[in-house]
Design an enzyme around this catalytic site. Structure first.
Site, PDB file in Angstrom:
ATOM      1  N   SER A 171      -8.820  -6.982   5.338  1.00 24.79           N
ATOM      2  CA  SER A 171      -8.364  -6.987   3.962  1.00 24.79           C
ATOM      3  C   SER A 171      -8.391  -8.481   3.974  1.00 24.79           C
ATOM      4  O   SER A 171      -7.387  -9.139   4.537  1.00 24.79           O
ATOM      5  CB  SER A 171      -7.639  -6.060   4.095  1.00 24.79           C
ATOM      6  OG  SER A 171      -8.230  -4.672   3.385  1.00 24.79           O
ATOM      7  N   HIS A 224      -2.921  -6.532  -2.170  1.00 24.38           N
ATOM      8  CA  HIS A 224      -1.995  -5.768  -1.866  1.00 24.38           C
ATOM      9  C   HIS A 224      -1.959  -5.728   0.118  1.00 24.38           C
ATOM     10  O   HIS A 224      -0.712  -4.902   0.895  1.00 24.38           O
ATOM     11  CB  HIS A 224      -2.737  -4.548  -1.419  1.00 24.38           C
ATOM     12  CG  HIS A 224      -3.829  -4.536  -0.313  1.00 24.38           C
ATOM     13  ND1 HIS A 224      -5.895  -4.800  -1.120  1.00 24.38           N
ATOM     14  CD2 HIS A 224      -4.453  -4.361   0.848  1.00 24.38           C
ATOM     15  CE1 HIS A 224      -6.650  -4.689   0.599  1.00 24.38           C
ATOM     16  NE2 HIS A 224      -5.690  -4.371   1.257  1.00 24.38           N
ATOM     17  N   ASP A 267      -6.326  -7.195  -7.940  1.00 26.36           N
ATOM     18  CA  ASP A 267      -6.169  -7.242  -6.256  1.00 26.36           C
ATOM     19  C   ASP A 267      -6.517  -8.525  -5.302  1.00 26.36           C
ATOM     20  O   ASP A 267      -6.733  -8.397  -3.921  1.00 26.36           O
ATOM     21  CB  ASP A 267      -6.931  -6.125  -5.779  1.00 26.36           C
ATOM     22  CG  ASP A 267      -5.566  -6.079  -3.769  1.00 26.36           C
ATOM     23  OD1 ASP A 267      -5.100  -6.361  -3.618  1.00 26.36           O
ATOM     24  OD2 ASP A 267      -6.820  -5.233  -3.451  1.00 26.36           O
TER      25      ASP A 267
END
Length: 473
Positions: free
Chosen positions: A220, A114, A144
């Site tokens: 992230s 993402h 992911d």
């Protein structure tokens, strides 16, 4: 006197605590002196931080230029949404940031899918502020995870080795390293709060390391590092009502990272083993009905004929309790364990069959594409016109994140304004019947639509429910 009393009490408490620990746990000992209490994470950070990078992405999007007058309902009533005088489009740049981890000295980097999804440009900034353009080697939405590469010539870059994430225990100290809110590289510390934690909506496997080390937007793709200096996981998401860290962060275990990196190096795409069986998590009611002592495992509901599980001897009603010696308390754990294995070998699956515990050897193979996809766009005077459809196979179902036992014809895309769009067909719909005739393949669908006059009775499976649509013609 006060100082001696505190020291004496502290020593007694430490001795009592150490004696209370089992022998295996005493290898990870508590501090024994004031000097040890003043120990710092600095040496560990000096080793790990240079391998954590910042990832900046740039994406150009087209937006329609609309006069403010056309936001007024009165004008929209007369002119509608299609006519936009003085309109046109304009380009707008979207920038985002995240983190990444160098996992090989030649510039191979792991981050989150993402973080780089749909990016036109990706820039990686190293710990020493040097910038490199990055290319995407592999991006896997299901896990992911994404693998990038930067070209640094002959220079060997600092990197983090991957540890066995199964060696982590709840209570282990960990560090989270990343670039939260774009303020620059930041290190936070905490413990492993839970293992094998289910967190829906993050990826398709729902199997995470939970930590209370502060993780915020921008973290992230960053590193969750154990005290051995190796990569334990990729920080991916937080649970928060405010948008900031609430002490509940999730990281993808390094064993899954290792599987994706291996796929990127060998094939350039992820090829996961296919079990050829589906099941449900054993809850308290199921455990009672099967006379199981604890509600744990996966009850097998269906077995694909001729698939790996079938050839291994797995049958409906078996309860899968372990894969290669690792317990599988629920469906997410089973899918995670299978997904981290390589195709071509075998896996040892342990099952409970009534009161007997059995060990089965399951071949690890990729899901087959049988029947072939036969991707087609339906044309003609039919309610399906404008729908792009394909035959469902175990391979396509796995690619789309569906139950690999799902069969039939699936809608992949629908053209805007086409008949299929007007009757409400959506991507992901499985076409079941037309006028009571079953639709098992794309060829069958094409044959039926050429011979079926109106009215049309269409049956569609969506979200586990069968919907009926009647079109008079």
């Amino acid at each position: 006197m006060r100082q001696m009393t505190i020291r004496t009490i502290s020593t007694v408490l430490l001795v009592v605590f150490a004696l209370a620990l089992p022998a295996a746990a005493q290898s990870v000992r508590v501090p024994q002196s004031r000097a040890e209490m003043q120990l710092s994470f600095a040496p560990l950070v000096r080793k790990a931080a240079p391998a954590v990078v910042n990832v900046y992405t740039r994406r150009v999007v087209q937006t329609q230029r609309i006069s403010p007058l056309f936001n007024d309902p009165f004008f929209r009533r007369f002119f509608g949404d299609q006519f936009v005088p003085g309109g046109g489009t304009r380009s707008r740049v979207q920038n985002s940031l995240g983190s990444g981890v160098i996992v090989q000295a030649d510039g191979l980097i792991v981050t989150n899918h993402h973080v780089i999804d749909k990016a036109d440009e990706i820039t990686v900034v190293l710990h020493d502020r040097r910038e490199f353009d990055a290319e995407v080697v592999l991006s896997d939405e299901k896990t992911d995870l994404a693998v990038l590469r930067i070209r640094s010539g002959r220079e060997r870059l600092p990197f983090l080795e991957l540890r066995d994430s199964d060696s982590l225990e709840v209570g282990d100290l960990v560090l989270a390293i990343g670039n939260p809110f774009g303020v620059g590289q930041t290190v936070t510390s905490g413990i492993v709060s839970a293992l094998a934690r289910t967190a829906n909506g993050i990826n398709d496997f729902g199997f995470f390391i939970q930590t209370d080390a502060a993780i915020n937007p921008g973290n992230s793709g960053g590193a969750l590092v154990g005290l051995d200096g190796r990569l334990a996981g990729i920080n991916t998401a937080i649970y928060s009502r405010s948008g900031g860290s609430s002490g509940i962060g999730f990281a993808i275990p390094s064993n899954m990272v290792a599987a994706v990196v291996a796929s990127a190096i060998s094939d350039g795409k992820v090829i996961r083993p296919w079990l050829g069986a589906t099941g449900q998590t054993v809850d308290a009611d199921i455990a009672r009905s099967l006379d199981l002592r604890i509600p744990s495992g996966v009850l097998v509901n269906s077995v694909h004929r001729g698939g790996p599980a079938d050839r291994a001897g797995l049958t409906v009603g078996d309860v899968i309790v372990a894969v290669n010696g690792k317990e599988v308390p629920d469906v997410n754990a089973l899918r995670f364990r299978i997904a981290t294995l390589k195709t071509g070998g075998t896996a040892k699956i342990e099952v409970m069959r009534r009161i007997t515990r059995l060990s089965l050897s399951v071949p690890l193979q990729a899901a087959p594409e049988i029947p072939p996809r036969d991707v087609s766009v339906i044309a003609g005077q039919t309610p399906y016109a404008g729908a792009e459809v394909a035959n469902l196979s175990p391979a396509l179902a796995d690619e789309l994140g569906l139950d690999t036992e799902e069969k039939g014809v699936i809608v992949l895309r629908v053209q805007r304004g086409a008949p299929a769009n007007r009757i409400g067909l959506q991507p992901g719909d499985v076409l079941v019947r037309l006028n009571g005739r079953p639709i098992d393949t794309v060829a069958t669908l094409k044959s039926l639509v050429t011979r079926a006059p109106p009215p049309w009775r269409i049956e569609v499976k969506r979200g586990g429910r069968v919907l009926q649509i009647v079109i008079r013609g």
